[in-house]
Every structure is written in structure tokens, then in C-alpha cells.
Design a protein around this motif. Structure first.
Motif, PDB file in Angstrom:
ATOM      1  N   SER A  57       0.833  -1.202   0.000  1.00 15.73           N
ATOM      2  CA  SER A  57       0.000   0.000   0.000  1.00 15.73           C
ATOM      3  C   SER A  57       0.874   1.261   0.000  1.00 15.73           C
ATOM      4  O   SER A  57       1.826   1.388   0.787  1.00 15.73           O
ATOM      5  N   GLN A  58       0.524   2.191  -0.887  1.00 24.10           N
ATOM      6  CA  GLN A  58       1.213   3.488  -0.916  1.00 24.10           C
ATOM      7  C   GLN A  58       0.895   4.290   0.345  1.00 24.10           C
ATOM      8  O   GLN A  58       1.751   5.019   0.859  1.00 24.10           O
ATOM      9  N   THR A  59      -0.309   4.141   0.838  1.00 26.18           N
ATOM     10  CA  THR A  59      -0.676   4.827   2.085  1.00 26.18           C
ATOM     11  C   THR A  59       0.158   4.315   3.239  1.00 26.18           C
ATOM     12  O   THR A  59       0.636   5.098   4.080  1.00 26.18           O
ATOM     13  N   LEU A  60       0.347   2.990   3.278  1.00 27.31           N
ATOM     14  CA  LEU A  60       1.170   2.414   4.346  1.00 27.31           C
ATOM     15  C   LEU A  60       2.621   2.886   4.237  1.00 27.31           C
ATOM     16  O   LEU A  60       3.272   3.169   5.245  1.00 27.31           O
ATOM     17  N   THR A  62       3.621   5.759   2.917  1.00 25.94           N
ATOM     18  CA  THR A  62       3.648   7.167   3.349  1.00 25.94           C
ATOM     19  C   THR A  62       3.609   7.268   4.866  1.00 25.94           C
ATOM     20  O   THR A  62       4.308   8.091   5.476  1.00 25.94           O
ATOM     21  N   LEU A  63       2.807   6.435   5.496  1.00 24.26           N
ATOM     22  CA  LEU A  63       2.739   6.421   6.953  1.00 24.26           C
ATOM     23  C   LEU A  63       4.094   6.021   7.548  1.00 24.26           C
ATOM     24  O   LEU A  63       4.529   6.597   8.554  1.00 24.26           O
TER      25      LEU A  63
END
Length: 867
Positions: free
Chosen positions: A436-439, A441-442
Motif C-alpha cells: 500500500s502506498q498509504t502504508l 507514506t505512513l
């Protein structure tokens, strides 16, 4: 046992051989080691140790009652155990933090066998960076020590400071081979755990001072303590082999008691360390000793004053064996001559971030949560990528694949038995997504926040303009390194305390009458008294955490110096810049005035022509130096060569500045001569009342110096004017006129003398005439009287007449001779005066011709000669 001493160990002084032969031998009889009898002829001296005399540094455990000592040890062990229990939560955080270092590769079986076991290196990176940066700052190649002179600076104190600095750096870099490794171990543990300790003591086995690292888990401090210096109980957990303890027992440092079996119990922290590093304690046969620096009121050793027992607990060092509570040593822990009986310091506490209690906060406590979250997120991303690249799924039971569930290798084709339908209908892959790109970034946000909080984030140089002022860059650096600068300042302070403890031991074991330079590999040594004049400080700078920060600071100063170079010491500034950059031998690249030595004025002129710095000194002959310096630009050949040099203005300015320095020192010498006493040194700070009194005295002396110099200047000006051709011509004309006046005066005097001579001759003639008349009258009277005398009387009268006539003729001849001599003298004087006038006239003409020639030469030099 009796011993006869017949001769001395060293050669006796000359002239005492006969006296030594006449003396009786000395007999020394030792009956008991504590009683000695010395016999010299009939005289006998007995020396015995008094019963009440006690060694201050003795092991009190040798004399104390076993029951009282066992009770004291039991109570002390209980208190130490309470100290350990009070920090259980701290030990738990310590143990959990060790797992986040990622020193051990973890083989995971959850959520599946072979899942990612990677650790994010956030804490490890911060620890390694801190260790690398701090060791270079606190322990450079030349040594970690520099000195600061206490009180007024004198040449003797400067030499003592240099000897102490060289001695300390030699001891720490050459003799104490364990100092740097122990220091680096401390710098590894400090940022992780928040606290680290160093123990400084004298090791009789090595014959020198020792400084060892003590991990925070081996130092027990009671609850509520905030400062190790004033703590009433500090316990050091030591581990020694049986052989090491036996050596100390043989040396008398520990009591000679049965040791028993060692206690092999391990703490949770030690178990976690062993697990992370891959070690085990299978063959650990070491004893665990508890060395407790504690305040006790021991029975039989109470603190007393004039009124009796005060009940105050005194500082002691108690060493006992863990498990058996066997006391090995009890020693006083204060100086023998200390009336306050203050505790001697042996430990130094390094803190990363001071916390609520005695122990500091480290990266385990500050960013342990960030590191744990980053590790979890990183593992999820890696596992997601693994599942995405090698997905699993469901297949029907009727589907048979050769090799069953083993993964298919790249380029491999296997046989498949399909019960019904197509292969696609019999296989259902699970819908695994890409990482995941969100993961991701986090994860980046968590890592950035953790690094920023730990002050280990890299600066984004691309965001900074290349034309940004140095002040802006310095502000950004200071903001970025604010936390690390504070940590470095705390390390600097603790290192200063450690170096001071080492300096005390080195001073106490140094000779005070060291008066020679060592040879071979002995290294430089300082006197014991040298340490009294200096303060020991680290070479690290508490105001700048890194070299880049110091470089930017000096760049800012250099930019400011370019705007006003006259008020800055540019050589000193550039010299400091080279030292910050770590350039070797900066004194040879940029020599300073304080490095200069007195030289002759010709050498100074050569240095000025080469562009090298020069310096005047108070003791020099400044008048001669100024004369030599002024002669250089007055020389036409040298002036012409200097004029062709593009650095001519700079050379002229340096020469004038150096001459001004000599002028200042010369004025100082003149004022000192007028005062009759030397003035205070230039850099000495004077009290206001003394400065005011000296100023009044200097004003009077300066006025007298000015008057003398004005008189000398007037005299020199007169001498210079006399050398001017025009003035010489005018003086020649004046001399001629003076000579003419003198000749006229001489002529008038000679005329007066001639007139006087004539008058004297006239007076002589008149006197002669009067005398002749008187003689004639007398002759007539005699003739009248002789008419009656006989012929003999007539003859006598004739003889007198002849005699008188002869006298008269002689007087006339003398007057004529005097008149001719006076006339001759007048003629000669008149002729000499005429000759002098002729000579003066010739000289005047010659002087006027010389003046015209010089005037013509001047016009030629000025370019006024007509073409």
C-alpha cells in the motif's frame, strides 16, 4: 638480628673520609617488626609503634566484630535489593529497547513461516551517529585534554600549563591504553539507555590510574536520588574471577576469607543482551561483588566532636560478595586531613537527557515507540510484497499438480491432472494487493518524526539557496542541532569531571622535584606542583556539536571581518579556522605575533619585505630599530625596487605599523625612566584606585618627556638648518660681516693704542724735560756751591754731569725704539685684517657658487631643467 652499617650507600663527600673512620659503627637491632632499637656508642634509641596509632586507609573489616559486621551487611544487602526493585519499570523499558536495535536476526514463524523479521534501524542509526560524532569531538588524535591557567598568566604558569597538557594527553593516549575503548563503549551505551558511568581509581596492580566504563544496569541508585555526587548510597555491581579476588587478598586489600561458590544469577537486562549478541554464560565462573559507597555510623568509629558522639553517618566503601554477604573490605571514603569529612568521588555520571530521577532518558525511552511502529510497518510492506509476488490461493480437490504445493520455479512447466473443466475453473487465487502506498507514506512519516525527535534527521541542502547568507545557514544549523548541542554540552561537562579526577591521581603520584627532560619512551612528565596552577578541561567545544557548525560560525565571523578588517585580528581568525578544519601544524601556515621571537632590525626589514609578520618587544633598542627601519625607504635603490612591487602599499603600511609599535614601546621606556619604576604589564588588570594613581603619575612623566623631546627636536632642527646651502651662504655672509666689524674694531683699538703710545712718549719727553731742567738747576746750584770747593769737587761734579747726560740720551733712545715698535705692530695688524677680509670674501663667493650648484641640481631632479 643486628646489622653493622660501616659505609653509606652513596659515595661520601670529599674530606669526610678521615672523620668517617673515627666514628663508631651504628648498630640496629630489630626484635619485632613494630619495635626497632638503634645503638650509637653508648646512646641507644628505641622506636616502637604506639598502641593508639592507626592506619587511616586500613581495612576496618579486619578489626570489626563479626556479628556486628554480618548484621550491617544484611541490612545493606536489603537496601540494595530495594534500590534494584525501585527501577523495575526502567529495566523493562531497557530490555524491550534492546530488542529494537536489531542486532540479532529474528526467524519468524508468524503469520507464516519465513515472514519478514527486519528491524527498522532508527535507534541503531542514531546510536552509531552519536558515537561517531562524539568520539571525534571529545577524543581527537592529539589527546582530549587542554589546560586553562588559574589566576594571573605568567611565563612560569604558561610553561606549567604546557607540561600538564602534554603529560595528561600522553597518559591518556599512550599509557592508559584502555581509556579510548572504554570511552567508546560508554558513548555506545549512553544514547541508547540514557545513562552511563565511568569509575576512576588508582590500580596498584598496574601502578597507574584507571578509568573504566560501567553500564547503567550495574549502578544501583536509591529511589529519589537526582545527583550521584550527593547520593547517600551508590552500589557498583562488579564481577571478578576467583584469581583476581585472591590477588587482592594477598595484597591486603580484601580480607582473607573463604569465598565459597559464585552466584550465577543473571539479571533480565544481561539475559536480553546475551540474546541480542549471541553469547551465553555457560562458563562464567565470576563472583558478583557489591561495592557500596554508603554513609554509615559504625560502632567504634563514630563521628565525634568536643561534646562527644555526633551521630552523623560518615562515608565508607563497603565491598561484599553477593549471595553469601561476606564482607571483604570496609574503608573510609574521605580525605584524612578533611575536617568536613566529605565523600571522595570515584564515579562520573554521563546523561543523555536528564529525566525525573537519577537515571537519564535515552533513545529507548524517547523514540522506542517510533522504532517499534516503524518496524511493524516495514514488516507489513515487505510481507505484502512477498504475498503479491508469490500469491497463494484455493484449488479444487480433483486438480492434481505434479510436485504438489512446492513453488513453481521460473521457466518451469508442470503436468496437471484436471478432473473437470479448465484449470482456471479449478484454481482461485486470493486477492493479494501490492504494498500500500498509504502504508508506505505512513512509514515515512513515522520515521521522519522519530529522526527529527532524536535530532538525527539529515538537513535538506537542496531547500537552501546557494546565495543564502552565512547567518541564515548558521541559524538553520543551530535549529537543527539544538538538541544534539545540548547533549554534547552535557558530555563535555561530565568528561571535565572525569579528567579532573584523573588529574588528581596523576598529581598525587607525580614527583615534585622533576627537573630534567625525559629520554626514550618515558614521555613528557609534569611536576606535582604544576597541577596547582592550571584547570583541566576537555578540548571539545560545548557550544558547537559538530565541525560543520563551527566552520559555519567562523565563516560568519570572516564575513563580518571583511566589512571592518581594522577591528579584527585576521591572522588569529584564520589560524582558528585552520584548527577547526583539522589542518596539521597551522602555526607554520599562519604565524602569529605571539609566535614571534626578538630579532635584529635588518631581519625585521627582510620579514616586512617578504610579507611576514613582525613584532616589537619591550626590551629592544627601539631608537636604533626605528633608525634602521626609516633608512630602508630613504635608500633610493631600495625605494625604486619596492615601488615596482604590486604589494608596495601593503609593505609601506606594515613598515609604518611596526615603526609605530617601536615608538609606543620607546615612549613607555621614557615614561618608566621618568617615573623611576617599571609600569605594570600591558595585559594586567588594574584596580580602579591604582589605575587612577598611575594615570596622574604618568601625566606628569609624559609632560617631562614631551619637554625633553621638544628640546631635542629644536636642537636637531637647528642642526638640520645648518646643513642647508642657503642657510650656509647666509651664515658665511654673516661671518664676513662679523669679521669686518672685528677688523674695524681691531683698527680702532690699534689707533687708540698708537695714540696712547704717542701720548706716553710725549709724557716721557715732558718728564725728561722736567728732569733735565731740575738737573740743570741742581747743577747750577752745585756750581755755585762748588766755587768754594776744591778742584777735586769740581771734577766730581763734572762726572755727575756726564752721567746725567748719558741717562738722558738713553731715555731718548728707548722712547724712539718703543715708538718704532708700536708703528710696526700697527702695520702688521692692519695687513692681517686686510688678508682676513680677502679670505672671507673668497669663501663667500665659493659658498654662493655651491648654493647655486645645489639649486640647479634640485631643479634637475624636479624636472624643471629647460629643454
Amino acid at each position: 638480628m643486628a646489622t653493622n652499617i660501616d659505609k653509606a650507600l652513596y659515595q661520601q663527600p670529599a674530606g669526610l673520609e678521615a672523620l668517617a673512620q673515627e666514628e663508631e659503627p651504628i648498630e640496629i637491632e630489630i626484635v619485632d617488626p613494630e619495635a626497632v632499637t638503634i645503638g650509637i656508642g653508648d646512646l641507644e634509641i628505641s622506636l616502637e609503634m604506639g598502641e593508639n596509632e592507626e592506619d587511616f586507609g586500613a581495612n576496618l573489616a579486619e578489626e570489626m566484630d563479626e556479628g556486628a559486621m554480618a548484621s550491617m551487611a544484611s541490612t545493606l544487602v536489603d537496601e540494595i535489593e530495594q534500590d534494584k526493585n525501585s527501577r523495575k519499570d526502567w529495566e523493562k523499558a531497557y530490555t524491550e529497547g534492546l530488542k529494537l536495535l536489531g542486532l540479532n536476526m529474528e526467524e519468524r514463524t508468524e503469520p507464516w513461516n519465513g515472514a519478514s523479521g527486519v528491524f527498522h534501524p532508527m535507534i541503531t542509526e542514531a546510536v552509531v551517529r552519536f558515537q561517531a560524532e562524539t568520539i571525534t569531538e571529545t577524543f581527537p588524535a592529539q589527546g582530549p585534554v587542554r589546560t586553562k591557567i588559574i589566576g594571573k598568566e605568567t611565563p612560569e604558569k604558561k610553561e606549567a600549563a604546557m607540561r600538564v597538557e602534554q603529560d595528561m594527553n600522553y597518559q591518556l593516549t599512550e599509557k592508559m591504553v584502555e581509556f579510548r575503548p572504554e570511552h567508546e563503549r560508554m558513548l555506545w551505551s549512553l544514547p541508547a539507555t540514557g545513562s552511563a558511568f565511568k569509575k576512576v581509581y588508582y590500580d596498584p596492580g598496574l601502578g597507574r590510574q584507571v578509568s573504566i566504563f560501567i553500564p547503567a544496569e550495574d549502578m544501583l541508585l536509591p529511589y529519589g536520588t537526582s545527583d550521584i555526587q550527593t547520593c547517600y548510597r551508590v552500589t557498583h555491581i562488579m564481577r571478578k574471577t576467583k584469581n583476581e579476588i585472591t590477588k587482592l587478598q594477598s595484597a591486603g586489600f580484601y580480607r582473607d576469607v573463604e569465598l565459597g561458590e559464585p552466584d550465577k544469577a543473571q539479571s533480565d537486562i544481561q539475559k536480553a543482551k546475551d540474546k541480542e549478541t549471541g553469547f551465553s554464560d555457560l562458563n562464567d565462573e565470576r563472583f558478583t561483588l557489591l561495592e557500596c559507597n554508603v554513609d554509615l555510623d559504625l560502632k567504634g568509629y563514630e563521628d565525634e566532636d568536643d561534646e562527644g558522639d555526633t551521630g552523623i553517618a560518615l562515608p565508607y566503601v563497603v565491598t561484599l560478595i553477593k549471595g553469601t554477604n561476606t564482607v571483604l573490605a570496609i574503608r573510609r571514603n574521605w580525605e584524612e586531613d578533611d575536617p568536613l569529612k566529605l565523600k571522595r568521588q570515584h564515579f562520573v555520571h554521563y546523561q543523555y537527557i536528564p529525566g525525573f530521577g537519577a537515571y537519564g532518558f535515552g533513545l529507548f525511552h524517547l523514540i522506542g515507540g517510533f522504532a517499534k511502529s516503524a518496524t511493524s510497518l516495514m514488516r507489513q510492506l515487505i510481507d505484502a510484497g512477498t504475498l503479491s509476488n508469490l500469491p497463494g490461493g484455493l484449488k479444487s480437490r480433483g486438480l492434481r499438480i505434479k510436485g504438489d504445493d512446492t513453488p513453481i520455479a521460473p521457466g518451469e512447466f508442470r503436468d496437471v491432472d484436471v478432473g473437470s473443466g479448465t484449470i482456471r475453473d479449478n484454481i482461485l487465487p486470493l486477492p493479494y494487493k501490492e504494498p500500500s502506498q498509504t502504508l508506505y507514506t505512513l512509514l515515512q512519516n513515522v520515521v521522519d518524526e522519530g529522526r527529527r525527535f532524536a535530532a538525527t534527521a539529515d538537513m535538506k541542502i537542496s531547500d537552501m539557496s546557494g546565495q543564502a547568507p552565512v547567518g541564515t545557514t548558521l541559524a538553520l544549523l543551530e535549529r537543527q542541532l539544538k538538541v544534539m548541542t545540548a547533549v554534547q554540552a552535557r558530555v563535555h561537562f561530565a568528561l571535565k569531571q572525569e579528567l579532573k579526577l584523573l588529574a588528581v591521581i596523576i598529581r598525587d603520584f607525580s614527583d615534585d622535584d622533576y627537573g630534567y627532560e625525559p629520554e626514550g619512551n618515558q614521555g613528557p612528565r609534569a611536576k606535582s606542583s604544576d597541577y596547582k596552577h592550571v584547570d583541566i578541561i576537555p578540548v571539545s567545544d560545548p557550544n558547537a556539536a559538530t565541525m560543520s557548525q563551527r566552520v559555519v560560525q567562523y565563516q560568519a565571523v570572516i564575513q563580518m571581518a571583511q566589512m571592518a578588517p581594522d577591528i579584527y585580528d585576521l591572522p588569529q581568525l584564520h589560524r582558528r579556522m585552520l584548527e577547526v578544519l583539522g589542518i596539521k601544524n597551522p602555526d607554520k601556515l599562519i604565524p602569529l605575533e605571539e609566535d614571534m621571537k626578538p630579532v635584529d632590525p635588518v631581519t625585521e626589514n627582510q620579514s616586512i619585505l617578504k610579507g611576514k609578520p613582525v613584532k616589537a618587544f619591550l626590551h629592544q633598542d627601539h631608537k636604533s630599530h626605528i633608525a634602521v627601519h626609516n633608512s630602508m625607504p630613504q635608500d633610493p635603490s631600495i625605494a625604486a625596487l619596492i615601488g615596482q612591487n604590486p604589494q608596495a602599499p601593503k609593505i609601506a603600511a606594515a613598515l609604518q605599523a611596526h615603526i609605530a609599535e617601536h615608538v609606543g614601546y620607546m615612549m613607555r621606556q621614557q615614561i618608566e625612566a621618568q617615573l623611576g619604576m617599571p609600569l605594570p604589564p600591558e595585559d594586567e588588570k588594574l584596580p580602579p584606585e591604582i589605575e587612577i594613581a598611575l594615570s596622574a603619575m604618568m601625566a606628569q612623566a609624559a609632560q617631562q618627556v614631551v619637554q625633553q623631546n621638544q628640546a631635542q627636536a629644536a636642537q636637531q632642527q637647528a642642526q638640520q638648518q645648518q646643513q642647508d646651502p642657503v642657510v650656509q651662504m647666509q651664515q658665511a655672509e654673516l661671518q664676513i660681516k662679523q669679521q669686518e666689524v672685528q677688523i674695524r674694531q681691531q683698527e680702532a683699538q690699534m689707533r687708540m693704542q698708537l695714540e696712547q703710545a704717542k701720548m706716553q712718549m710725549e709724557q716721557a719727553k715732558m718728564q725728561m724735560a722736567q728732569q733735565t731742567a731740575q738737573q740743570d738747576l741742581q747743577i747750577r746750584q752745585q756750581q755755585m756751591e762748588l766755587t768754594a770747593t776744591s778742584a777735586a769737587d769740581k771734577q766730581k761734579l763734572e762726572e755727575q754731569k756726564v752721567t746725567g747726560q748719558l741717562q738722558l740720551d738713553g731715555m731718548r733712545i728707548g722712547a724712539q725704539i718703543e715708538e718704532s715698535q708700536a708703528k710696526q705692530q700697527f702695520d702688521q695688524a692692519h695687513m692681517g685684517a686686510r688678508l682676513d677680509l680677502d679670505v672671507a670674501d673668497i669663501k663667500t663667493k665659493n659658498a654662493m657658487q655651491a648654493a647655486q650648484i645645489m639649486e640647479t641640481a634640485r631643479n634637475l631632479q624636479k624636472g624643471n631643467t629647460p629643454k
